[in-house]
Design a protein around this motif. Sequence first.
Motif, PDB file in Angstrom:
ATOM      1  N   LYS A  78     -13.720 -12.576 -47.337  1.00 33.84           N
ATOM      2  CA  LYS A  78     -12.521 -12.810 -46.852  1.00 33.84           C
ATOM      3  C   LYS A  78     -12.727 -14.167 -46.043  1.00 33.84           C
ATOM      4  CE  LYS A  78     -10.142  -8.462 -46.333  1.00 33.84           C
ATOM      5  NZ  LYS A  78      -9.787  -7.523 -45.620  1.00 33.84           N
ATOM      6  N   ASN A  79     -11.679 -15.232 -46.194  1.00 35.98           N
ATOM      7  CA  ASN A  79     -12.078 -16.473 -45.452  1.00 35.98           C
ATOM      8  C   ASN A  79     -13.546 -17.223 -45.879  1.00 35.98           C
ATOM      9  OD1 ASN A  79      -9.498 -15.994 -44.257  1.00 35.98           O
ATOM     10  ND2 ASN A  79     -10.587 -14.880 -42.549  1.00 35.98           N
ATOM     11  N   GLY A  80     -13.672 -17.085 -47.045  1.00 39.25           N
ATOM     12  CA  GLY A  80     -14.889 -17.783 -47.573  1.00 39.25           C
ATOM     13  C   GLY A  80     -16.077 -17.101 -47.140  1.00 39.25           C
ATOM     14  N   GLY A  81     -16.154 -15.928 -46.566  1.00 37.09           N
ATOM     15  CA  GLY A  81     -17.140 -15.053 -46.190  1.00 37.09           C
ATOM     16  C   GLY A  81     -17.810 -15.143 -44.706  1.00 37.09           C
ATOM     17  N   THR A  82     -16.785 -16.212 -44.087  1.00 37.25           N
ATOM     18  CA  THR A  82     -17.255 -16.354 -42.716  1.00 37.25           C
ATOM     19  C   THR A  82     -16.629 -15.347 -41.601  1.00 37.25           C
ATOM     20  OG1 THR A  82     -15.167 -17.558 -42.523  1.00 37.25           O
ATOM     21  CG2 THR A  82     -16.822 -18.843 -43.074  1.00 37.25           C
ATOM     22  N   THR A  83     -15.816 -14.697 -42.157  1.00 34.94           N
ATOM     23  CA  THR A  83     -15.290 -13.562 -40.982  1.00 34.94           C
ATOM     24  C   THR A  83     -15.604 -12.316 -41.986  1.00 34.94           C
ATOM     25  OG1 THR A  83     -13.106 -13.489 -42.355  1.00 34.94           O
ATOM     26  CG2 THR A  83     -13.524 -14.939 -40.366  1.00 34.94           C
ATOM     27  N   PHE A  84     -15.728 -11.851 -43.227  1.00 33.72           N
ATOM     28  CA  PHE A  84     -15.931 -10.686 -43.824  1.00 33.72           C
ATOM     29  C   PHE A  84     -16.514 -10.809 -45.169  1.00 33.72           C
ATOM     30  CE2 PHE A  84     -14.562  -6.927 -46.570  1.00 33.72           C
ATOM     31  CZ  PHE A  84     -14.748  -6.037 -45.725  1.00 33.72           C
ATOM     32  N   MET A  85     -17.640  -9.975 -45.320  1.00 25.47           N
ATOM     33  CA  MET A  85     -18.652  -9.839 -46.487  1.00 25.47           C
ATOM     34  C   MET A  85     -18.794  -8.445 -46.660  1.00 25.47           C
ATOM     35  SD  MET A  85     -20.966 -13.161 -46.363  1.00 25.47           S
ATOM     36  CE  MET A  85     -21.454 -13.031 -44.789  1.00 25.47           C
ATOM     37  N   ARG A  86     -18.548  -7.985 -47.788  1.00 23.97           N
ATOM     38  CA  ARG A  86     -19.128  -6.674 -48.260  1.00 23.97           C
ATOM     39  C   ARG A  86     -19.713  -6.493 -49.712  1.00 23.97           C
ATOM     40  NH1 ARG A  86     -16.702  -2.242 -50.977  1.00 23.97           N
ATOM     41  NH2 ARG A  86     -14.935  -3.867 -51.635  1.00 23.97           N
ATOM     42  N   VAL A  87     -20.900  -6.039 -49.566  1.00 25.19           N
ATOM     43  CA  VAL A  87     -21.628  -5.727 -50.879  1.00 25.19           C
ATOM     44  C   VAL A  87     -22.008  -4.292 -51.060  1.00 25.19           C
ATOM     45  CG1 VAL A  87     -23.971  -6.449 -52.327  1.00 25.19           C
ATOM     46  CG2 VAL A  87     -22.716  -8.107 -50.745  1.00 25.19           C
ATOM     47  N   ALA A  88     -21.757  -3.727 -52.086  1.00 26.42           N
ATOM     48  CA  ALA A  88     -21.681  -2.197 -52.309  1.00 26.42           C
ATOM     49  C   ALA A  88     -22.289  -1.858 -53.687  1.00 26.42           C
ATOM     50  CB  ALA A  88     -20.350  -1.326 -52.196  1.00 26.42           C
TER      51      ALA A  88
ATOM     52  N   ILE B 242     -30.303 -11.850 -41.417  1.00 32.51           N
ATOM     53  CA  ILE B 242     -28.857 -11.686 -41.497  1.00 32.51           C
ATOM     54  C   ILE B 242     -28.193 -11.009 -40.081  1.00 32.51           C
ATOM     55  CG2 ILE B 242     -27.073 -10.445 -42.749  1.00 32.51           C
ATOM     56  CD1 ILE B 242     -28.432 -10.832 -45.385  1.00 32.51           C
ATOM     57  N   CYS B 243     -29.000  -9.992 -39.745  1.00 37.24           N
ATOM     58  CA  CYS B 243     -28.465  -8.980 -38.805  1.00 37.24           C
ATOM     59  C   CYS B 243     -28.654  -9.971 -37.406  1.00 37.24           C
ATOM     60  CB  CYS B 243     -29.273  -7.948 -38.414  1.00 37.24           C
ATOM     61  SG  CYS B 243     -30.934  -7.792 -37.975  1.00 37.24           S
ATOM     62  N   ALA B 244     -29.412 -11.143 -37.175  1.00 37.35           N
ATOM     63  CA  ALA B 244     -29.767 -11.722 -36.245  1.00 37.35           C
ATOM     64  C   ALA B 244     -28.537 -12.820 -35.887  1.00 37.35           C
ATOM     65  CB  ALA B 244     -30.973 -12.554 -36.159  1.00 37.35           C
ATOM     66  N   VAL B 245     -27.768 -13.186 -36.976  1.00 40.52           N
ATOM     67  CA  VAL B 245     -26.711 -14.018 -36.547  1.00 40.52           C
ATOM     68  C   VAL B 245     -25.370 -13.417 -37.113  1.00 40.52           C
ATOM     69  CG1 VAL B 245     -28.251 -15.899 -37.064  1.00 40.52           C
ATOM     70  CG2 VAL B 245     -27.084 -14.603 -39.098  1.00 40.52           C
ATOM     71  N   SER B 246     -25.146 -12.235 -37.229  1.00 43.03           N
ATOM     72  CA  SER B 246     -23.743 -11.431 -37.694  1.00 43.03           C
ATOM     73  C   SER B 246     -23.751 -10.091 -36.737  1.00 43.03           C
ATOM     74  CB  SER B 246     -23.784 -11.569 -39.100  1.00 43.03           C
ATOM     75  OG  SER B 246     -24.528 -10.478 -39.308  1.00 43.03           O
ATOM     76  N   ARG B 247     -22.728  -9.622 -37.235  1.00 34.43           N
ATOM     77  CA  ARG B 247     -22.417  -8.129 -37.003  1.00 34.43           C
ATOM     78  C   ARG B 247     -22.349  -7.441 -38.380  1.00 34.43           C
ATOM     79  NH1 ARG B 247     -18.483 -10.949 -33.431  1.00 34.43           N
ATOM     80  NH2 ARG B 247     -18.888 -10.450 -31.113  1.00 34.43           N
TER      81      ARG B 247
ATOM     82  N   PHE C 206     -23.405  -2.951 -47.439  1.00 30.73           N
ATOM     83  CA  PHE C 206     -23.396  -3.779 -46.411  1.00 30.73           C
ATOM     84  C   PHE C 206     -22.293  -4.296 -46.045  1.00 30.73           C
ATOM     85  CE2 PHE C 206     -27.911  -3.490 -47.614  1.00 30.73           C
ATOM     86  CZ  PHE C 206     -28.503  -3.511 -46.412  1.00 30.73           C
ATOM     87  N   VAL C 207     -21.984  -4.310 -44.950  1.00 32.25           N
ATOM     88  CA  VAL C 207     -20.469  -5.064 -44.326  1.00 32.25           C
ATOM     89  C   VAL C 207     -20.880  -6.054 -43.215  1.00 32.25           C
ATOM     90  CG1 VAL C 207     -18.271  -4.723 -43.266  1.00 32.25           C
ATOM     91  CG2 VAL C 207     -18.987  -3.058 -44.736  1.00 32.25           C
ATOM     92  N   ILE C 208     -20.594  -7.415 -43.460  1.00 36.55           N
ATOM     93  CA  ILE C 208     -21.163  -8.321 -42.464  1.00 36.55           C
ATOM     94  C   ILE C 208     -19.873  -8.877 -41.913  1.00 36.55           C
ATOM     95  CG2 ILE C 208     -22.242 -10.419 -42.229  1.00 36.55           C
ATOM     96  CD1 ILE C 208     -23.552  -8.270 -44.988  1.00 36.55           C
ATOM     97  N   ARG C 209     -19.605  -9.081 -40.644  1.00 35.35           N
ATOM     98  CA  ARG C 209     -18.864  -9.806 -39.964  1.00 35.35           C
ATOM     99  C   ARG C 209     -18.942 -10.962 -38.885  1.00 35.35           C
ATOM    100  NH1 ARG C 209     -17.148  -4.287 -40.071  1.00 35.35           N
ATOM    101  NH2 ARG C 209     -15.288  -3.646 -41.103  1.00 35.35           N
ATOM    102  N   ASP C 210     -18.134 -12.070 -38.983  1.00 38.36           N
ATOM    103  CA  ASP C 210     -18.464 -12.894 -37.942  1.00 38.36           C
ATOM    104  C   ASP C 210     -19.839 -13.740 -38.196  1.00 38.36           C
ATOM    105  OD1 ASP C 210     -15.855 -12.168 -37.016  1.00 38.36           O
ATOM    106  OD2 ASP C 210     -16.718 -10.876 -35.431  1.00 38.36           O
ATOM    107  N   LEU C 211     -19.993 -14.235 -39.108  1.00 39.79           N
ATOM    108  CA  LEU C 211     -21.227 -14.909 -39.376  1.00 39.79           C
ATOM    109  C   LEU C 211     -21.319 -16.091 -38.279  1.00 39.79           C
ATOM    110  CD1 LEU C 211     -23.632 -14.944 -41.125  1.00 39.79           C
ATOM    111  CD2 LEU C 211     -22.314 -16.637 -42.551  1.00 39.79           C
TER     112      LEU C 211
END
Length: 451
Positions: A48-58, A103-108, A145-150
């Motif tokens: 979502k929003n180019g991946g800057t706010t939400f990314m999911r890989v299942a 990845i975990c160092a720069v995101s939620r 994996f769910v990554i938010r707020d990169l």
Amino acid sequence: MGVINVLDKHVAELIAAGEVVERPASVIKELIENSIDAGAKNITVEIKNGGTTFMRVADDGCGIWKDDIKVAFLRHATSKVKLESDLDCISTLGFRGEALASICAVSRLQLITRNKNEDIGTCYEINGGEEVSFDDAGCPIGTTFVIRDLFYNIPARAKFLKKDVSEGNAVSNIIDKTALSHPEIAFTYIRDGKQVLKTFGDGKLLSAIYSVFGRDFANGLIPVEYQLDAIKVYGYVSKPQNSRPNRNMQNFFINGRYVKTRTAMAAVEEAFKGSVMVGKYPSCVLNIEVPFEMIDVNVHPAKIEVRFINERPVFDTVYHAIKSSLLKNDSRKNANFKTDTVFNEIKDSRKFNPFRNAPAIFNKSTANTADAQKQEYSPKSKNEFNPFDEINYVSSPKKEEKIITQINDDNNLLSEKRKTSKINIDSLKIADSDKPFDIYSKEAINNSYRE
């Protein structure tokens, strides 16, 4: 007092993360590679929003053991390399053990996983490198994996991100390349709530090409399959008439990894030389299988470049693969001529007379033309030519005979004078001679000297 400081763990991780995680596409690439190494058959990517706010890989891979979850987020922790000798023959897409920690160092980040040998899954949350929760969870076999707020904790890096459309296009490009490199995996790509890509995962490369690039591109391809010693090349290349003005559609994969290689690019263009116009480039989707000990994939931070021990065998294999495919599948029309024509004479014999078939061209074989030729006027020889032969005189017969007799006598007298007297170039007239260009060269030269 010394000026050299030892950085603390958090600062060091932020610096190291900048080498691995440049943009949302980098995160998606690392997570997809982990899913492929885990043996997944179905992979779903959502942004979502180019991946800057939400990314999911299942994925539906083997999953992560509960005891390995926390260790997996430590730097230089990996399950793919154990000994130094393993670096000489890397067969997996990932091997450095830096992706998850960066990845975990720069995101939620939130991880939901379950190993195939476990009954209960695990949910693990970590923000900016700090653990938030570690609980049991009900989930299917596999990993999500769910990554938010990169870059939420690095505003300086967040400012350098491009617009959402550009970042989303970069993610789409990564998924397209990965889907082409692994047609046996079914990919589903969801962008801003809309499904934009879905591959079937049937193992057919042409099916993946059809899903990624569309029907028109897939219909303009010819198959390629060739092996030289231990190197194998297979895939598809475009037909010569479907060449493009740039190299954007040239895709090369080495052992299932998308790479940019000038060696294969030069081999493809060399094989197409003479078949495409200048300034046009062929398109291709080529898989190159080489022994793992012949290449080094640890030469680029993004692992997008490789280094060959010897580039010549790779070049020769790709070149001969493309050349043989073009010769076998050449659909260009050939000109076929009749048997008794000049064109076959040129093709079959080195000795060619361009005037040999001239009578066949000028002489018509139809009966009407033959009759017409008989009625045509056939001129007499030059000495017997009389310009008044075909003149019709409207007068009395006696008067007409007298005129014709007088003209013939004058012509005979003129011919005798020409035979007995030498022609003078100064007094020569075209009307006085039946050969006006038969001039004595010596007299012409002497006259030019006098002038």
